[in-house]
Design an enzyme around this catalytic site. Structure first.
Site, PDB file in Angstrom:
ATOM      1  N   SER A  12      99.124 -57.439 -48.190  1.00 20.72           N
ATOM      2  CA  SER A  12      99.213 -58.812 -48.003  1.00 20.72           C
ATOM      3  C   SER A  12      98.370 -59.032 -46.778  1.00 20.72           C
ATOM      4  O   SER A  12      97.950 -57.801 -46.214  1.00 20.72           O
ATOM      5  CB  SER A  12     100.638 -59.280 -47.626  1.00 20.72           C
ATOM      6  OG  SER A  12     100.361 -60.508 -46.798  1.00 20.72           O
TER       7      SER A  12
ATOM      8  N   TYR B 204     108.706 -57.900 -43.045  1.00 16.86           N
ATOM      9  CA  TYR B 204     107.745 -57.951 -44.107  1.00 16.86           C
ATOM     10  C   TYR B 204     106.498 -57.555 -43.801  1.00 16.86           C
ATOM     11  O   TYR B 204     105.865 -56.699 -44.473  1.00 16.86           O
ATOM     12  CB  TYR B 204     107.547 -59.657 -44.591  1.00 16.86           C
ATOM     13  CG  TYR B 204     106.831 -59.939 -45.616  1.00 16.86           C
ATOM     14  CD1 TYR B 204     107.309 -59.671 -46.901  1.00 16.86           C
ATOM     15  CD2 TYR B 204     105.186 -60.177 -45.585  1.00 16.86           C
ATOM     16  CE1 TYR B 204     106.440 -59.810 -47.970  1.00 16.86           C
ATOM     17  CE2 TYR B 204     104.542 -60.244 -46.684  1.00 16.86           C
ATOM     18  CZ  TYR B 204     105.263 -60.300 -47.830  1.00 16.86           C
ATOM     19  OH  TYR B 204     104.234 -60.599 -48.973  1.00 16.86           O
TER      20      TYR B 204
END
Length: 260
Positions: free
Chosen positions: A136, A149
């Site tokens: 990401s 995350y």
């Protein structure tokens, strides 16, 4: 275009979002796709049969790849993942462990078994196989409230680079795609949470293209990295982010009349 004719690719997280879009793209390009997901009753994919898998279950991951070891696996696209995060003083250990286990440990388990199979395969056009993980933009820079995350996705980036280094001499390539905002069920679940109504628009404004991605746009990048077109690409963490990481605007384009 049949870049994957005669090639088999395992796709995790294939029931929805980026994983499903990539499975569809690979099928359209002639691949034999082996779709994998935790979902018990996923929407069928024409031309492929789903296999149920919890990527945090070490024994189940090993069993799946052992079952596949009698045939050649040319590629693995690992998209299985979950959202999560909070400032650390508000984050309980169970939530931290869940996100790390799915997003980072799950990546390790899948990549490990993929490598074990590929090492036993003969080279085809110089390669034993290609692996693509999903990180990401939040694995390349911090995001307020991201904590677990971001930590997991940052770990995926460096794990990917190390796999590329360790197994490049054996003809195995490993790369990561690093998406910005993608319109998927997972991101919808995040942005639909109370108090985050304005966050979506602010996040989108951080992308130079002023929009989020379609899953198919990430799938196109994944298909490239898995294909022979990327035969000299390994260890890359490829931002597919609409210019999110290009820099900060701070309202200058609007001031200059460069926005619609």
């Amino acid at each position: 275009m049949d870049r994957f004719a005669g090639r088999a690719v395992v796709v995790t997280g294939a029931a929805s979002g980026i994983g499903r879009a990539t499975a569809v793209r690979l099928l359209a390009e002639g691949a034999e796709v082996i779709p994998v997901d935790f979902a018990k009753d996923p929407e069928p994919l024409a031309g492929a049969e789903f296999r149920e898998l919890d990527v945090t279950d070490e024994g189940a991951v090993a069993a799946l790849f052992a079952e596949l070891s009698s045939r050649r696996i040319d590629g693995v696209f690992h998209a299985a993942g979950i959202a999560g995060g909070s400032p650390v003083h508000l984050l309980d250990s169970a939530s931290w462990n869940q996100v790390i286990n799915v997003n980072l440990t799950g990546t390790f388990l899948v990549v490990r078994e993929a490598v074990r199979i590929m090492l036993e395969q003969e080279r085809v056009e110089g390669e034993r196989g290609a692996i693509v993980t999903v990180a990401s933009v939040e694995g390349l820079e911090g995001t307020a409230g991201g904590s677990c995350y971001n930590a997991a996705k940052g770990g995926v980036v460096l794990l990917t680079k190390n796999v590329a280094l360790d197994y490049g001499p054996k003809g195995i390539r490993c790369n990561a795609v690093c998406p910005g905002l993608v319109h998927t069920p997972m991101t919808s679940d995040v942005f639909d949470m109370p108090g985050l109504e304005g966050f979506r628009s602010d996040f989108i404004k951080g992308h130079a293209l002023r929009r989020g991605a379609r899953p198919e746009e990430i799938a196109a990048a994944a298909a490239f990295l898995l294909s022979g077109d990327a035969s000299f690409v390994s260890g890359a963490a490829l931002p597919v982010d609409g210019g999110y990481l290009a820099g900060k605007d701070h309202g200058i384009t609007e001031l200059l009349g460069l926005t619609d």
